[in-house]
Scaffold this active site. Structure first.
Site, PDB file in Angstrom:
ATOM      1  N   ASP A  46      47.418  15.411  33.011  1.00 43.89           N
ATOM      2  CA  ASP A  46      47.172  14.031  33.395  1.00 43.89           C
ATOM      3  C   ASP A  46      48.075  13.652  34.568  1.00 43.89           C
ATOM      4  O   ASP A  46      49.274  13.949  34.567  1.00 43.89           O
ATOM      5  CB  ASP A  46      47.456  13.119  32.192  1.00 43.89           C
ATOM      6  CG  ASP A  46      47.270  11.652  32.508  1.00 43.89           C
ATOM      7  OD1 ASP A  46      46.126  11.250  32.784  1.00 43.89           O
ATOM      8  OD2 ASP A  46      48.278  10.916  32.482  1.00 43.89           O
TER       9      ASP A  46
ATOM     10  N   GLU B 165      44.578  16.929  36.980  1.00 43.91           N
ATOM     11  CA  GLU B 165      44.013  15.671  37.452  1.00 43.91           C
ATOM     12  C   GLU B 165      44.791  15.369  38.733  1.00 43.91           C
ATOM     13  O   GLU B 165      45.940  14.936  38.669  1.00 43.91           O
ATOM     14  CB  GLU B 165      44.196  14.552  36.428  1.00 43.91           C
ATOM     15  CG  GLU B 165      43.559  13.250  36.892  1.00 43.91           C
ATOM     16  CD  GLU B 165      43.880  12.075  35.971  1.00 43.91           C
ATOM     17  OE1 GLU B 165      43.033  11.167  35.874  1.00 43.91           O
ATOM     18  OE2 GLU B 165      44.971  12.046  35.375  1.00 43.91           O
TER      19      GLU B 165
END
Length: 739
Positions: free
Chosen positions: A343, A379
């Protein structure tokens, strides 16, 4: 309590079959107390006197799995200079392998009096804290074997442990919303039907519920608020929270592996749940705030925030980096997961200020013999300056391709001037990845993900509808590139509903037949809706859970069929980029591996891409031009395919290319849903592609007639021969077997 010196490594609480070793890093600590908590909540404090390299440790031969514990760290409390030690705050071990309970947001959890940040709060936080738990690390992995599916054969399914299973009618009620629920045969059978090779689980590291959300009656449903990087989320356990969650998680991984499905974890190493300087003191902040967090250089009472959550982990400090690498190795070796999706991964590359692909974190991953061998998905952005880094991660990494999402959405809603970029995204985004030595599989392709509209909502809403989140619809992305097909939200208009169904098929077929690695959001194949809410992070409710009883069965069957087509034909999952040469063919030259076709059947040339109003294109895939060899060294070939895309508002009559591409073509996909036409088309004929639809054709060859060697056929041949016994047989006669 008998106390032995113990060892400085491994960090955390480690049960060896006899007793437990405890080790905690703190460079600023002056004294550390290990706190053992019994079943009634009574606390026994043990001072750690052994210190090696700022690691405080001991070994307790009487402590077994199930023991609850925490730490109290004595040291300087000077927030202005980045020190926040306060022994009145019971702290969670950063290396705790399991946790029990949850924090209750009592004011005692803060090191200052609420409303007065410059004050000091010495109330005991112990009764209000979640606790670490000593676990039994032993597990029977007999028969477990990781599938190790190569990227080009992978189909990823992004899922939430609770959302996927909370309402599945075949899962026992006590297992719904848990790791055991994910491992249930009904869920695994569904994944196998879809051709899924890897399930990517949204955060399962132990996280904290936000006080603001709890006060509103909401919750941190997604879980991007980690406090324990080694502990599986205790609320997802059906069997207990005193270490049982670890065993249950391992059993889930084993069951998925046996079904040929890999497990990828969505991990949040960029920040923790302790927030900014006004947040609670739960773990890292009270242990060694300067080591674990990135502080503002000229005012150390404040935290650098590249994540929008209040803090960022300090990837410049060796022990902070060690935490990340130890966590990754633990999940890859002890928990046997097969990969990680990072993330806001750009934050991990901010060693100084800018995003740096040569940062220490990436060097450590590259050199680590364990972590470097699992799937690594970034990401590739954060909220800091220059944070959007799609295409800029190191060669070993793959990336969520946000440009794929945006371009495919724009194309199918009919935006002008998207044709050229659509072609690039369809073929693996060579413009983003080829120059760095990567392959098409560097692109994790997706149209929808947890953050944003579901697929059904993408074709049903022009605007977000997040009123249930309690922020006056101000949260969530406002530019969704969505189109409601003529009506906002629920409707009885059959034409609108038919168009929405077609658009969902368009998106899913495009996704599954693009070069790269497709990722499907859980429930999209079932027609899942969130009623237009594109930011379900706080909705742990039926709004976000998968409604299995309302599944769109035709859509599910369509996804399974297209996924099988991808699986069966390597032309849709090539390991190398197309070269498209020769672009302008001379007479007799070979066909390129990919050819782009105009509506009239002619080959597109560079200037044809400049038509900003064009919304239709044909694509020839040369099955004989697949680069690479199989695991036996044999050259890979496949059948030829034609793909036709029309995102316009009117039907388009495509002329099929000349016979050198293929004499006859068989229709295998038509997202318009019609199957009453002629299944075969000849070279040079016209093919009608309806508005907002795509068609896939496969080169047709007459099946060879196989001789019938059955007993029935043999007897029929004998009977025919008996009628003409005076005439010589026209061919060989198959005799029936004798008794």
């Amino acid at each position: 309590m008998e106390i032995w010196p113990g060892k400085a490594y491994p960090l955390g609480a480690t049960f060896d079959g006899n007793g437990t070793n405890f080790a905690l890093f703190s460079e600023v600590a002056e004294k550390v107390e290990l706190c053992l908590i019994d079943a009634e909540g009574a606390e026994e404090r043990i001072q750690l006197t052994e210190v090696d390299g700022y690691v405080w440790h001991c070994y307790l031969p009487q402590v077994k799995p199930g023991q609850k514990y925490g730490y109290r760290v004595h040291g300087p409390y000077d927030p202005a200079n980045g020190f926040r030690c306060n022994p009145n705050k019971l702290l969670l071990d950063p290396y705790a392998k399991a946790t029990c309970g949850e924090i209750d947001w009592d004011p005692a959890l803060f090191s200052y009096n609420l409303g007065d940040p410059d004050s000091r709060n010495d109330a005991d936080s112990g009764p209000h804290m979640m606790l670490g738990v000593v676990i039994n690390p032993f597990f029977d992995w007999t028969g477990d074997s990781a599938p190790q599916t190569p990227y080009h054969r992978s189909v990823i399914y992004e899922a939430h442990v609770k959302g996927l299973t909370a309402q599945h009618p075949e899962i026992p009620e006590e297992q719904r919303g848990t790791y055991a629920g994910v491992a249930h045969p009904a869920v695994i059978a569904h994944l196998q039907k879809l051709g899924v090779t890897a399930i990517e689980l949204m955060p399962v590291h132990q996280f904290v519920q936000d006080s603001i959300l709890k006060d509103k009656g909401l919750s941190n449903y997604w879980g991007y608020n980690t406090i324990g990087f080694f502990a599986p989320q205790n609320s997802y356990s059906a069997t207990g929270a005193l270490g049982e969650q670890v065993q249950e998680f391992k059993a889930m991984v084993r069951a998925l592996h046996q079904a040929g499905i890999e497990v990828i974890l969505d991990v949040v190493y960029n920040h923790t749940a302790e927030g900014n300087h006004l947040g609670p003191t739960l773990s890292f902040k009270g242990i060694d705030s300067q080591a674990y967090y990135r502080l503002v250089d000229d005012d150390k009472q404040y935290y650098m925030d590249y994540t929008g959550t209040g803090n960022s982990l300090n990837v410049r400090h060796p022990h902070s980096l060690q935490l990340l690498m130890d966590s990754l190795r633990y999940w890859a070796t002890e928990m046997r997961v097969d990969g990680f999706r990072f993330d806001l991964a750009s934050t991990l590359a901010r060693e100084f200020y800018d995003v740096d692909r040569l940062s220490t974190f990436f060097e450590m991953v590259q050199q680590d013999p364990v972590v470097s061998q699992v799937k690594l998905i970034a990401e590739p952005w954060d909220v800091g300056p220059g944070g959007y880094q799609v295409g800029n991660f190191p060669p070993q990494w793959t990336e969520w391709n946000g440009k794929y999402r945006d371009t495919v959405r724009d194309f199918w809603r009919g935006e002008p001037s998207t044709l050229g970029e659509f072609a690039s995204r369809l073929t693996g985004s060579a413009d983003l990845y080829e120059s760095s030595g990567r392959r098409p599989v560097a692109s994790i392709n997706f149209v929808t993900a947890h953050d944003g509209f579901t697929l059904r909502d993408l074709v049903s809403y022009n605007e977000k509808h997040n009123e249930a989140n309690g922020e006056d619809n101000n949260d969530g992305e406002s530019h969704n590139r969505s189109w409601n097909c003529g009506a906002e939200g629920p409707t009885d208009d059959e034409k609108v509903l038919a168009l929405r169904a077609r658009q969902q098929r368009n998106f899913l077929a495009t996704l599954l037949l693009s070069q790269g690695v497709p990722m499907v959001l859980h429930g999209d194949e079932l027609g899942r809706t969130q009623d237009g809410n594109n930011n379900g992070y706080c909705q742990d409710s039926e709004l976000t859970w998968v409604h299995w009883d309302a599944m769109d069965k035709p859509l599910t069957e369509f996804v399974a069929a297209v996924s099988k087509l991808r699986h069966d034909h390597p032309t849709f999952r090539r390991s190398r980029f197309f070269d498209g040469r020769p672009v302008r063919r001379g007479e007799g030259e070979r066909l390129p591996d990919v050819v782009w076709l105009n509506v009239d059947g002619s080959v597109m040339v560079p200037e044809d891409w400049d038509n900003g109003l064009s919304r239709a294109v044909g694509m020839f895939l040369n099955g004989d031009g697949i680069a690479g060899v199989d695991n036996r060294g044999r050259r890979i070939t496949d059948e030829n395919f034609l793909l036709y895309f029309n995102s316009g508002d009117e039907g388009v009559g495509f002329t099929l290319p000349p016979e050198e591409y293929g004499a006859r073509w068989e229709e295998v996909i038509n997202t318009a849903g019609h199957d009453d036409g002629e299944p075969l088309s000849n070279a040079g004929e016209s093919l009608e592609v309806e508005a907002k639809s795509m068609i896939v054709l496969r080169a047709f060859t007459e099946p060879e007639t196989e001789p019938d060697h059955s007993v029935a056929a043999s007897l029929a041949t004998m009977a025919a021969g008996a009628l003409t016994e005076n005439e010589p047989p026209a061919g060989p006669v198959l005799k029936a077997p004798q008794n």
